[in-house]
Design a protein around this motif. Structure first.
Motif, PDB file in Angstrom:
ATOM      1  N   CYS A   5     -11.208  22.298  94.001  1.00 23.31           N
ATOM      2  CA  CYS A   5     -11.337  21.927  92.584  1.00 23.31           C
ATOM      3  C   CYS A   5     -12.631  22.485  91.967  1.00 23.31           C
ATOM      4  O   CYS A   5     -13.583  22.449  92.795  1.00 23.31           O
ATOM      5  CB  CYS A   5     -11.503  20.191  92.708  1.00 23.31           C
ATOM      6  SG  CYS A   5     -12.148  19.755  91.102  1.00 23.31           S
ATOM      7  N   PHE A   7     -14.536  21.696  89.351  1.00 25.43           N
ATOM      8  CA  PHE A   7     -15.397  20.604  89.117  1.00 25.43           C
ATOM      9  C   PHE A   7     -16.088  20.222  90.226  1.00 25.43           C
ATOM     10  O   PHE A   7     -17.365  19.746  90.271  1.00 25.43           O
ATOM     11  CB  PHE A   7     -15.036  19.713  88.163  1.00 25.43           C
ATOM     12  CG  PHE A   7     -14.715  20.158  86.756  1.00 25.43           C
ATOM     13  CD1 PHE A   7     -14.678  21.407  86.382  1.00 25.43           C
ATOM     14  CD2 PHE A   7     -13.775  19.463  85.735  1.00 25.43           C
ATOM     15  CE1 PHE A   7     -14.724  21.994  85.001  1.00 25.43           C
ATOM     16  CE2 PHE A   7     -13.632  20.032  84.489  1.00 25.43           C
ATOM     17  CZ  PHE A   7     -13.971  21.110  84.104  1.00 25.43           C
ATOM     18  N   CYS A   8     -15.270  19.785  91.350  1.00 24.66           N
ATOM     19  CA  CYS A   8     -15.913  19.389  92.654  1.00 24.66           C
ATOM     20  C   CYS A   8     -17.117  20.361  93.073  1.00 24.66           C
ATOM     21  O   CYS A   8     -18.005  19.924  93.482  1.00 24.66           O
ATOM     22  CB  CYS A   8     -14.997  19.213  93.651  1.00 24.66           C
ATOM     23  SG  CYS A   8     -14.056  17.450  93.350  1.00 24.66           S
ATOM     24  N   HIS A  47     -14.141  13.288  93.179  1.00 28.95           N
ATOM     25  CA  HIS A  47     -12.855  13.811  92.775  1.00 28.95           C
ATOM     26  C   HIS A  47     -11.950  12.697  92.380  1.00 28.95           C
ATOM     27  O   HIS A  47     -11.607  11.966  93.190  1.00 28.95           O
ATOM     28  CB  HIS A  47     -12.115  14.629  93.778  1.00 28.95           C
ATOM     29  CG  HIS A  47     -11.138  15.503  93.174  1.00 28.95           C
ATOM     30  ND1 HIS A  47     -10.975  16.665  92.245  1.00 28.95           N
ATOM     31  CD2 HIS A  47      -9.537  15.093  93.244  1.00 28.95           C
ATOM     32  CE1 HIS A  47      -9.945  16.946  92.019  1.00 28.95           C
ATOM     33  NE2 HIS A  47      -8.995  15.840  92.390  1.00 28.95           N
ATOM     34  N   HIS A  97      -9.355  17.212  87.297  1.00 28.50           N
ATOM     35  CA  HIS A  97     -10.877  16.382  87.862  1.00 28.50           C
ATOM     36  C   HIS A  97     -11.190  15.653  86.443  1.00 28.50           C
ATOM     37  O   HIS A  97     -11.365  16.313  85.564  1.00 28.50           O
ATOM     38  CB  HIS A  97     -11.589  17.278  88.431  1.00 28.50           C
ATOM     39  CG  HIS A  97     -12.930  16.457  88.619  1.00 28.50           C
ATOM     40  ND1 HIS A  97     -13.476  16.789  90.170  1.00 28.50           N
ATOM     41  CD2 HIS A  97     -13.926  15.504  88.143  1.00 28.50           C
ATOM     42  CE1 HIS A  97     -14.605  15.932  90.181  1.00 28.50           C
ATOM     43  NE2 HIS A  97     -14.801  15.137  88.976  1.00 28.50           N
TER      44      HIS A  97
HETATM   45 ZN    ZN Z   1     -12.584  17.595  91.593  1.00 27.97          ZN
END
Ligand code: ZN
Ligand code: 5GP
Length: 114
Positions: A5, A7-8, A47, A97
């Motif tokens: 991910c 954004f993670c 997440h 996310h």
């Molecule tokens: Zn994420």
């Protein structure tokens, strides 16, 4: 953390990015492809795929507290702005996310969907 991910990766600082806001639970940064002079993404650090996966709705208190503060900081509070949460395929969600779009700095149309 979901290792696939994006954004993670930003949240864990694996990818470096200027944070416009950070608390224990949430953070915010500029959208890479802004649709308005102000286009900021606000998200939980952990997440959570989307609204459907939220267990503790308290996270929205943190997310909207951030939105309010960022809007003030960006100078759009008085003129107005829009917050949007796309959810799932039909909702136009591209990054799985959970995130709020805070959009402003120009007069937006009155239609919510587009
Ligand atoms: Zn994420
Ligand atoms: P969604 O369609 O999932 O609601 O919105 C995803 C948003 O994330 C899009 O507005 C897109 O421009 C933004 N975005 C996608 N990848 C990145 C990235 O790597 N960095 C940043 N800052 N924004 C991204």
């Amino acid at each position: 953390m979901d290792k696939n991910c994006i954004f993670c990766k930003i949240a864990s600082k694996e990818i470096s990015k200027e944070f416009l806001y950070e608390s224990d639970l949430v953070m915010a940064f500029h959208d890479i492809n802004p649709e308005a002079p102000v286009h900021i993404l606000i998200l939980p650090k952990v997440h959570i795929s989307n609204i459907n996966e939220v267990q503790d709705m308290g996270i929205f208190g943190d997310l909207f507290t951030a939105a309010k503060e960022i809007a003030e900081k960006e100078g759009v509070s008085e003129k107005g702005y829009r917050v949007v949460i796309n959810t799932g395929k039909d909702g136009g969600q591209l990054v799985d996310h959970l995130h709020i779009h805070l959009i402003g700095g120009k007069k937006l149309g009155s239609k919510v969907s587009g």
